[in-house]
Scaffold this motif. Structure first.
Motif, PDB file in Angstrom:
ATOM      1  N   ALA A 193      -3.721   2.321  -3.817  1.00 40.27           N
ATOM      2  CA  ALA A 193      -4.347   1.132  -4.398  1.00 40.27           C
ATOM      3  C   ALA A 193      -5.440   0.568  -3.502  1.00 40.27           C
ATOM      4  N   SER A 246       0.809  -1.212   0.000  1.00 43.23           N
ATOM      5  CA  SER A 246       0.000   0.000   0.000  1.00 43.23           C
ATOM      6  C   SER A 246       0.839   1.256   0.000  1.00 43.23           C
ATOM      7  N   ALA A 260      -4.843  -3.248  -8.781  1.00 43.24           N
ATOM      8  CA  ALA A 260      -4.000  -2.116  -8.400  1.00 43.24           C
ATOM      9  C   ALA A 260      -2.981  -2.487  -7.333  1.00 43.24           C
ATOM     10  N   LYS A 261      -1.868  -1.754  -7.351  1.00 39.55           N
ATOM     11  CA  LYS A 261      -0.863  -1.851  -6.297  1.00 39.55           C
ATOM     12  C   LYS A 261      -0.143  -0.518  -6.189  1.00 39.55           C
ATOM     13  N   LEU A 272       1.994   4.097  -8.283  1.00 36.64           N
ATOM     14  CA  LEU A 272       0.674   3.468  -8.364  1.00 36.64           C
ATOM     15  C   LEU A 272       0.517   2.855  -9.745  1.00 36.64           C
ATOM     16  N   ILE A 331      -2.296   0.811 -11.999  1.00 35.45           N
ATOM     17  CA  ILE A 331      -3.680   0.351 -12.145  1.00 35.45           C
ATOM     18  C   ILE A 331      -3.805  -0.366 -13.482  1.00 35.45           C
TER      19      ILE A 331
END
Length: 644
Positions: free
Chosen positions: A614, A140, A609-610, A497, A499
């Motif tokens: 996310a 995160s 996501a990461k 990020l 996505i």
């Protein structure tokens, strides 16, 4: 006495009139001879009109346009001197609206935009409630060292996440619906020697996932223009329009003004980040275009695609908007100074070259490669504007890019779309994979300490589905997943990020009751069986199929270009597949309803996501929320406003 005289005159007139009624008219006399012709008058002055193109930033037409001067040629020299001008008018491009920095987002009061902000707030609350008393997942953000035991601490950690993403990468698998992801996952696993179902594509392992509702404002089943506009602007809009809200009238460019949206790429550019776009489709196609263009019609890729009246109004084609992105963006915001898009790579050379054989690229496949009817070579204009940049058009020139020293790259690797991944070896001059383009883009963009925004589209997943070729769609999805893996390897979860999502799905199905490990491209073989199952018509059938489309085609192993089917009429309905190798690259699945092209579906699509922010991806979301997640993670709007 005066009264008497008038009465007598009146009586005389009446009497004469009465007499004229009694007698017959006499015969007409003979016409007299024509008089001699008069002398010719002296020649009048010639009226002249001069049109002058005005650049972006002109005082009368801030967004470019045409100045029209007219007058009489009093000295008869054939030119209109300044002293002879009696009338001046302007036709200005309406494509942009100048706004102050405080109004950087003209969509702040748009209901879709507000709804997206509310969804982000709800997602934060959902995450708080679900994770109360536990530590943040490692992917995160950079706050994993904290152990949380109260909602207050949780909220403090969430506050730290806002704006912590230096980099944002948005991956779009065009047409990559849930069934496409599932089938590609299985195919990749089987290609690697496994049963398939247990396999994971690169983004399957991302820690956060959810669903996006894909409908457009005016359509239950969407198109890419409306969906991509939603994802990069935070505002849902209509089918077929680019970078504008639902108040636009498609095809009427005069309605663009005042309805333009600001995209995440534009905010990143204003904030001082480097920006890039990659697509295996034409770089002017709907998905990539939505990041940088404002157009009343997605099909206006170059000037030859636009009606004459639209051109006269001063509206700009999408290719022009890409090459002149920097100028047009600066014209919209007072005092803005940006450096333009650093990386743009994809297909679509024809929209940048004039319709003249002399401008053909060395690997042109058409007699005349270019489509432009205004005589402009936009590739040359780009090179003149960015002399330190590199224009590349084939694999060899792509391989010469030095990512440490190259400031910007403009790559156009095909006349139209780039090749399907399965067909890429057949390209005349060779072209890079989507993974190679992604790697090069990140290495060029990462030279900016402020970070970057990158959009990567695998556009040909969609095209192969339209052609009814599962093999083409799935192999392009696997290539797309490899690009995601490259990006993940080159970046850090603490400041990037990522996505991964789709703009829409397709009417592509996984059916029957095949046993575990059954070839995903094969015929259905049931559990405990060795022979294909038979349908009620006593014919075998494939696991994969389409609800509508062009239908069955068997090109075998030789034809890897899914578009080969368009040379034939649709052939739908059931076929005897007993002796057909349905796993070959050239096999096209059966379709139930005959259509000229297989269609999109209205199903939800996945979001994976990461990285920072996310955690906001969870549950089922409106598609425009994706913009708000990117904005939250990188604080794009605030950073852009700080620069103005």
């Amino acid at each position: 006495m005066k009264i008497i005289k008038l009465s007598l005159i009146a009586a005389a007139v009446i009497g004469l009139n009465a007499c004229s009624l009694d007698g017959d008219d006499g015969t007409n006399g003979v016409n007299g001879q024509d008089g001699a012709p008069g002398q010719d008058g002296s020649n009048g002055l010639t009226s002249l009109t001069v049109q002058t193109n005005l650049p972006v930033g002109n005082a009368n037409c801030p967004n470019s346009g045409v100045q029209i001067d007219s007058g009489l040629d009093s000295d008869a020299d054939g030119t209109l001197a300044a002293s002879e001008v009696t009338s001046t008018s302007f036709v200005c491009a309406p494509g942009t609206t100048s706004v102050e920095s405080a109004e950087i987002l003209t969509s702040l009061n748009n209901n879709w935009f507000v709804q997206g902000q509310q969804e982000v707030a709800q997602a934060k609350q959902t995450w708080l409630e679900a994770t109360s008393g536990i530590s943040l997942p490692a992917s995160s953000a950079q706050v994993t060292q904290y152990q949380t035991s109260s909602s207050v601490e949780q909220q403090a950690l969430i506050a730290q996440l806002k704006g912590s993403a230096k980099n944002v990468i948005l991956f779009i698998g065009d047409g990559m619906g849930i069934s496409t992801v599932t089938a590609a996952r299985i195919l990749e696993g089987q290609m690697n020697g496994g049963l398939g179902e247990e396999n994971n594509l690169s983004f399957d392992t991302f820690p956060f996932s959810g669903l996006a509702k894909t409908y457009n404002v005016d359509a239950q089943t969407p198109d890419s223009a409306g969906t991509m506009t939603a994802m990069v602007s935070g505002v849902k809009t209509d089918v077929g329009v680019i970078g504008v809200d639902e108040d636009i009238v498609r095809g009427d460019c005069s309605t663009v003004t005042g309805n333009e949206l600001v995209t995440a790429l534009e905010l990143a550019e204003i904030a001082g980040k480097s920006t890039g776009i990659i697509s295996t489709a034409r770089i002017t196609h709907a998905t990539p275009a939505a990041t940088y263009a404002k157009s009343a019609d997605r099909n206006w890729e170059d000037i030859s695609d636009m009606p004459e009246e639209v051109v006269t109004l001063g509206c700009k084609d999408i290719a022009d908007q890409l090459v002149n992105f920097e100028d047009y963006l600066e014209a919209r915001f007072d005092g803005l100074d940006v450096d333009g898009i650093e990386v743009a790579m994809g297909g679509g050379r024809r929209h940048f070259l004039p319709r003249d054989e002399a401008f053909n690229s060395p690997d042109a496949v058409s007699g005349v490669e270019g489509d432009r009817t205004d005589g402009r070579d936009l590739t040359a204009e780009w090179q003149a504007k960015y002399s330190a940049g590199m224009y590349v058009y084939d694999e060899a020139s792509f391989n010469t890019i030095n990512t440490e020293t190259t400031e910007r790259v403009f790559g156009l690797f095909n006349e139209s779309h780039m090749q399907y991944d399965a067909d890429r070896p057949n390209d005349v001059a060779g072209e890079p994979t989507v993974a190679q383009m992604t790697e090069t883009a990140i290495k060029v963009l990462d030279n900016n300490p402020e970070g970057f925004f990158l959009m990567v589209e695998s556009g040909r997943i969609d095209h192969s589905h339209h052609a009814g070729s599962a093999y083409g769609a799935l192999t392009d999805t696997i290539a797309f997943a490899e690009a995601v893996a490259v990006a993940d390897d080159l970046t850090n979860d603490s400041d990037t990020l990522i996505i991964v999502t789709a703009d829409h799905g397709h009417v592509f199905t996984i059916a029957g009751y095949p046993k575990r490990g059954n070839p995903i491209l094969g015929k259905v073989v049931g559990v405990g069986q060795t022979e294909p199952a038979l349908a009620a018509d006593d014919l075998p059938y494939t696991t994969l199929g389409y609800t509508n489309g062009r239908g069955f085609r068997d090109f075998g192993d030789e034809v890897t270009n899914a578009d080969a089917t368009y040379a034939f009429d649709p052939d739908t309905g059931r076929k005897d597949l007993t002796d057909v190798d349905t796993t070959s690259p050239g096999f096209h699945q059966e379709a139930l309803v005959p259509t000229s092209s297989e269609t999109h579906s209205g199903e939800d699509v996945g979001i994976y996501a990461k990285g920072p922010g996310a955690f906001l991806v969870n549950g089922t979301n409106e598609q425009n929320m994706i913009y708000h997640i990117m904005d939250y993670a990188s604080d794009l709007k605030q950073k852009a406003e700080d620069k103005l």
